[in-house]
Design a protein around this motif. Structure first.
Motif, mmCIF file in Angstrom:
data_model
loop_
_atom_site.group_PDB
_atom_site.id
_atom_site.type_symbol
_atom_site.label_atom_id
_atom_site.label_comp_id
_atom_site.label_asym_id
_atom_site.label_seq_id
_atom_site.Cartn_x
_atom_site.Cartn_y
_atom_site.Cartn_z
ATOM 1 N N GLU A 179 -2.268 3.149 13.474
ATOM 2 C CA GLU A 179 -3.613 2.528 13.852
ATOM 3 C C GLU A 179 -3.860 1.574 12.721
ATOM 4 N N ARG A 180 -3.847 1.815 11.515
ATOM 5 C CA ARG A 180 -4.218 1.208 10.075
ATOM 6 C C ARG A 180 -3.253 0.045 10.112
ATOM 7 N N GLU A 181 -1.898 0.141 10.224
ATOM 8 C CA GLU A 181 -1.135 -0.869 10.383
ATOM 9 C C GLU A 181 -1.305 -2.095 11.216
ATOM 10 N N VAL A 216 -3.023 -8.040 -8.969
ATOM 11 C CA VAL A 216 -4.415 -8.020 -9.314
ATOM 12 C C VAL A 216 -5.303 -6.912 -9.767
ATOM 13 N N ASP A 217 -5.753 -6.583 -10.654
ATOM 14 C CA ASP A 217 -6.514 -5.203 -11.084
ATOM 15 C C ASP A 217 -7.512 -5.244 -11.864
ATOM 16 N N LEU A 218 -8.587 -5.120 -11.517
ATOM 17 C CA LEU A 218 -9.665 -4.975 -12.691
ATOM 18 C C LEU A 218 -9.559 -4.117 -13.561
ATOM 19 N N LEU A 263 0.838 -0.058 3.153
ATOM 20 C CA LEU A 263 -0.213 0.929 3.283
ATOM 21 C C LEU A 263 0.264 1.829 2.450
ATOM 22 N N PHE A 264 -0.656 2.520 1.552
ATOM 23 C CA PHE A 264 -0.401 3.672 0.767
ATOM 24 C C PHE A 264 -0.579 4.937 1.830
ATOM 25 N N TYR A 265 -1.943 4.798 2.378
ATOM 26 C CA TYR A 265 -2.088 5.594 3.549
ATOM 27 C C TYR A 265 -1.730 5.072 4.884
ATOM 28 N N ARG A 266 -0.644 5.311 5.259
ATOM 29 C CA ARG A 266 -0.066 4.608 6.580
ATOM 30 C C ARG A 266 -0.122 5.514 7.684
ATOM 31 N N ASP A 298 -8.891 -9.067 -12.588
ATOM 32 C CA ASP A 298 -10.054 -9.950 -12.040
ATOM 33 C C ASP A 298 -10.301 -9.369 -10.893
ATOM 34 N N ASN A 299 -11.512 -9.549 -9.956
ATOM 35 C CA ASN A 299 -11.971 -9.044 -8.900
ATOM 36 C C ASN A 299 -10.905 -10.002 -7.746
ATOM 37 N N ILE A 300 -10.386 -9.343 -6.930
ATOM 38 C CA ILE A 300 -9.655 -10.076 -5.912
ATOM 39 C C ILE A 300 -10.214 -11.122 -5.202
ATOM 40 N N ILE A 301 -11.659 -10.792 -5.223
ATOM 41 C CA ILE A 301 -12.320 -11.993 -4.818
ATOM 42 C C ILE A 301 -12.483 -13.282 -5.348
ATOM 43 N N ASN A 344 -2.956 -4.626 1.366
ATOM 44 C CA ASN A 344 -3.294 -3.272 1.769
ATOM 45 C C ASN A 344 -4.917 -3.375 2.745
ATOM 46 N N GLY A 345 -5.355 -2.148 2.852
ATOM 47 C CA GLY A 345 -6.795 -2.015 3.520
ATOM 48 C C GLY A 345 -7.653 -2.968 2.848
ATOM 49 N N ASN A 346 -7.925 -2.899 1.423
ATOM 50 C CA ASN A 346 -9.115 -3.265 0.763
ATOM 51 C C ASN A 346 -9.018 -4.876 0.750
ATOM 52 N N GLU A 394 4.034 6.438 1.378
ATOM 53 C CA GLU A 394 4.557 5.571 2.370
ATOM 54 C C GLU A 394 4.659 4.217 2.175
ATOM 55 N N ARG A 395 4.272 3.865 0.658
ATOM 56 C CA ARG A 395 4.417 2.351 0.468
ATOM 57 C C ARG A 395 5.778 2.362 0.411
ATOM 58 N N ARG A 396 6.961 3.077 0.545
ATOM 59 C CA ARG A 396 8.308 3.037 0.351
ATOM 60 C C ARG A 396 8.796 2.185 1.409
ATOM 61 N N PHE A 437 -13.456 4.631 -2.676
ATOM 62 C CA PHE A 437 -13.722 4.917 -3.922
ATOM 63 C C PHE A 437 -13.122 4.006 -5.056
ATOM 64 N N ALA A 438 -11.868 3.445 -4.499
ATOM 65 C CA ALA A 438 -11.190 2.634 -5.588
ATOM 66 C C ALA A 438 -11.943 1.321 -5.775
ATOM 67 N N HIS A 439 -12.772 0.881 -4.808
ATOM 68 C CA HIS A 439 -13.741 -0.107 -4.851
ATOM 69 C C HIS A 439 -14.762 0.259 -6.042
ATOM 70 N N GLY A 440 -15.300 1.426 -5.801
ATOM 71 C CA GLY A 440 -16.435 1.770 -6.700
ATOM 72 C C GLY A 440 -15.688 1.741 -8.180
ATOM 73 N N ARG A 441 -14.444 2.094 -8.579
ATOM 74 C CA ARG A 441 -13.997 1.934 -9.704
ATOM 75 C C ARG A 441 -13.629 0.564 -10.225
ATOM 76 N N GLY A 442 -13.336 -0.243 -9.335
ATOM 77 C CA GLY A 442 -13.033 -1.698 -9.730
ATOM 78 C C GLY A 442 -14.382 -2.300 -9.861
HETATM 79 O O1 PTJ Z 1 -4.939 0.576 2.082
HETATM 80 P P1 PTJ Z 1 -4.019 1.506 1.473
HETATM 81 O O2 PTJ Z 1 -3.680 2.620 2.307
HETATM 82 O O3 PTJ Z 1 -2.859 0.929 0.981
HETATM 83 O O4 PTJ Z 1 -4.715 2.035 0.067
HETATM 84 C C1 PTJ Z 1 -5.381 1.032 -0.855
HETATM 85 C C2 PTJ Z 1 -5.925 1.892 -2.200
HETATM 86 C C3 PTJ Z 1 -6.830 0.895 -3.027
HETATM 87 C C4 PTJ Z 1 -6.856 2.836 -1.660
HETATM 88 C C5 PTJ Z 1 -4.607 2.414 -2.869
HETATM 89 O O5 PTJ Z 1 -3.805 1.395 -3.176
HETATM 90 C C6 PTJ Z 1 -5.284 3.234 -4.077
HETATM 91 O O6 PTJ Z 1 -5.393 4.226 -4.042
HETATM 92 O O7 PTJ Z 1 -5.218 2.421 -5.219
HETATM 93 P P2 PTJ Z 1 -5.636 2.930 -6.640
HETATM 94 O O8 PTJ Z 1 -4.633 3.690 -7.153
HETATM 95 O O9 PTJ Z 1 -6.963 3.547 -6.414
HETATM 96 O O10 PTJ Z 1 -5.777 1.437 -7.334
HETATM 97 C C7 PTJ Z 1 -6.629 0.591 -7.135
HETATM 98 C C8 PTJ Z 1 -7.038 -0.241 -8.390
HETATM 99 O O11 PTJ Z 1 -7.535 -1.301 -7.935
HETATM 100 C C9 PTJ Z 1 -7.782 0.260 -9.427
HETATM 101 O O12 PTJ Z 1 -7.497 0.345 -10.562
HETATM 102 C C10 PTJ Z 1 -9.164 -0.433 -9.302
HETATM 103 O O13 PTJ Z 1 -9.883 -0.539 -10.431
HETATM 104 C C11 PTJ Z 1 -8.710 -1.782 -8.857
HETATM 105 N N1 PTJ Z 1 -9.790 -2.551 -8.191
HETATM 106 C C12 PTJ Z 1 -10.383 -2.050 -6.772
HETATM 107 N N2 PTJ Z 1 -11.410 -2.890 -6.172
HETATM 108 C C13 PTJ Z 1 -10.807 -4.075 -6.669
HETATM 109 C C14 PTJ Z 1 -9.671 -3.733 -7.783
HETATM 110 N N3 PTJ Z 1 -9.121 -4.575 -8.320
HETATM 111 C C15 PTJ Z 1 -9.489 -6.000 -8.068
HETATM 112 N N4 PTJ Z 1 -10.535 -6.170 -7.260
HETATM 113 C C16 PTJ Z 1 -11.159 -5.539 -6.671
HETATM 114 N N5 PTJ Z 1 -12.206 -5.659 -5.592
#
Ligand code: PTJ
Length: 258
Positions: free
Chosen positions: A113-115, A184-186, A107-110, A202-205, A81-83, A146-148, A39-44
């Motif tokens: 297995e994910r670590e 880094v946050d779009l 990780l936020f969702y720690r 900017d995109n992390i990429i 983090n994961g993304n 969990e990020r604490r 979902f976070a990626h879709g927002r980005g």
């Molecule tokens: O791997 P985890 O458990 O630590 O979880 C990671 C996520 C990303 C799910 C967690 O940190 C989270 O919920 O983050 P948020 O609060 O959704 O914030 C993510 C932010 O990153 C949003 O503002 C998105 O617009 C932005 N974003 C998403 N993809 C990209 C991005 N910014 C830069 N490059 C991207 N590719």
């Protein structure tokens, strides 16, 4: 290696964007990425559309200020983090090598297995030492996610922390601990973007390679010149420039000039 879900023709107008999505879907299947990460990626992606899927001038300046701050730091750390591990594992390893900042899984969702999955993604990309997966004792005060939980040798004692795709609470908690936070946050409107010391909108990429290029350019500079680059950066003005860039781009598109 997992089978790709799709054979994306190179001439598909959105081929690159679909390939990036596939990396996250495969990452989710390996437990590197959490479902919320999709979902976070879709927002980005939506914000990336608005900025035109290219680094804005303000993002290049922010990447340069980030590079100067990393070169000046005594104990910099890159939080992963994961993304970010699914999207740019190789660039993170290169940035760690070039800046001397260790990588720390956080990780936020720690889950255990994910670590391990995130650590393995970094090791597969060439990392030799990954913090944040051992028995940790340090915690960030007043933070309830969990990020604490942080590595006492990493984020806990860092002076400069790179925290891409972060949540607002932790950015604020890191700031209260006196850390200098680079993110880094779009989304220029997110709480993290607004709270960090340097926000690369900017995109992390693109952002991590831009920081790397800037580090290579600035490496030979003396500390005073680096300090003047870092001090000359103002996050509020940089965020304003990003928002105005989006406004002007949308105006041009709406008027058929884009
Ligand atoms: O791997 P985890 O458990 O630590 O979880 C990671 C996520 C990303 C799910 C967690 O940190 C989270 O919920 O983050 P948020 O609060 O959704 O914030 C993510 C932010 O990153 C949003 O503002 C998105 O617009 C932005 N974003 C998403 N993809 C990209 C991005 N910014 C830069 N490059 C991207 N590719």
């Amino acid at each position: 290696m997992m089978e790709p879900h799709l054979n994306i023709p190179n001439n598909h107008p959105r081929a690159e964007s679909i390939r990036v999505r596939e990396r996250l879907i495969e990452g989710e299947e390996r437990s590197v990425v959490t479902k919320s990460g999709l979902f976070a990626h879709g927002r980005g992606e939506a914000f990336d559309y608005l900025i035109g899927e290219a680094s804005m001038p303000s993002a290049l300046s922010a990447a340069r200020a980030a590079a100067a701050s990393l070169l000046l730091a005594s104990h910099p750390v890159i939080s992963v983090n994961g993304n970010t591990a699914a999207l740019v594992p190789g660039a993170l390893v290169e940035l760690s090598n070039e800046s001397g900042a260790p990588l720390e899984v956080n990780l936020f969702y720690r889950t255990r297995e994910r670590e391990l999955a995130v650590r393995d993604a970094l090791l597969a990309a060439g990392a030799t030492n990954v913090l944040g997966v051992g028995p940790r004792v340090a915690t960030i005060p007043e933070l309830f996610s969990e990020r604490r939980i942080v590595d006492p040798e990493g984020i806990y004692k860092a002076d400069v922390v790179v925290v891409p795709l972060e949540d607002g609470d932790r950015t604020e908690a890191l700031k209260r601990m006196g850390k200098f936070v680079i993110t880094v946050d779009l989304n220029p409107l997110s709480r993290t973007a607004q709270t960090a010391d340097i926000t690369i909108v900017d995109n992390i990429i693109r952002a991590i390679p831009n920081i790397l290029t800037a580090i290579r350019e600035l490496r030979s500079m003396d500390a005073e010149s680096l300090r003047s680059i870092a001090r000359g950066f103002d996050n509020k003005s940089s965020l304003s420039a990003s928002i105005l860039f989006i406004r002007d781009r949308l105006t041009a598109l709406a008027e058929g000039r884009g």
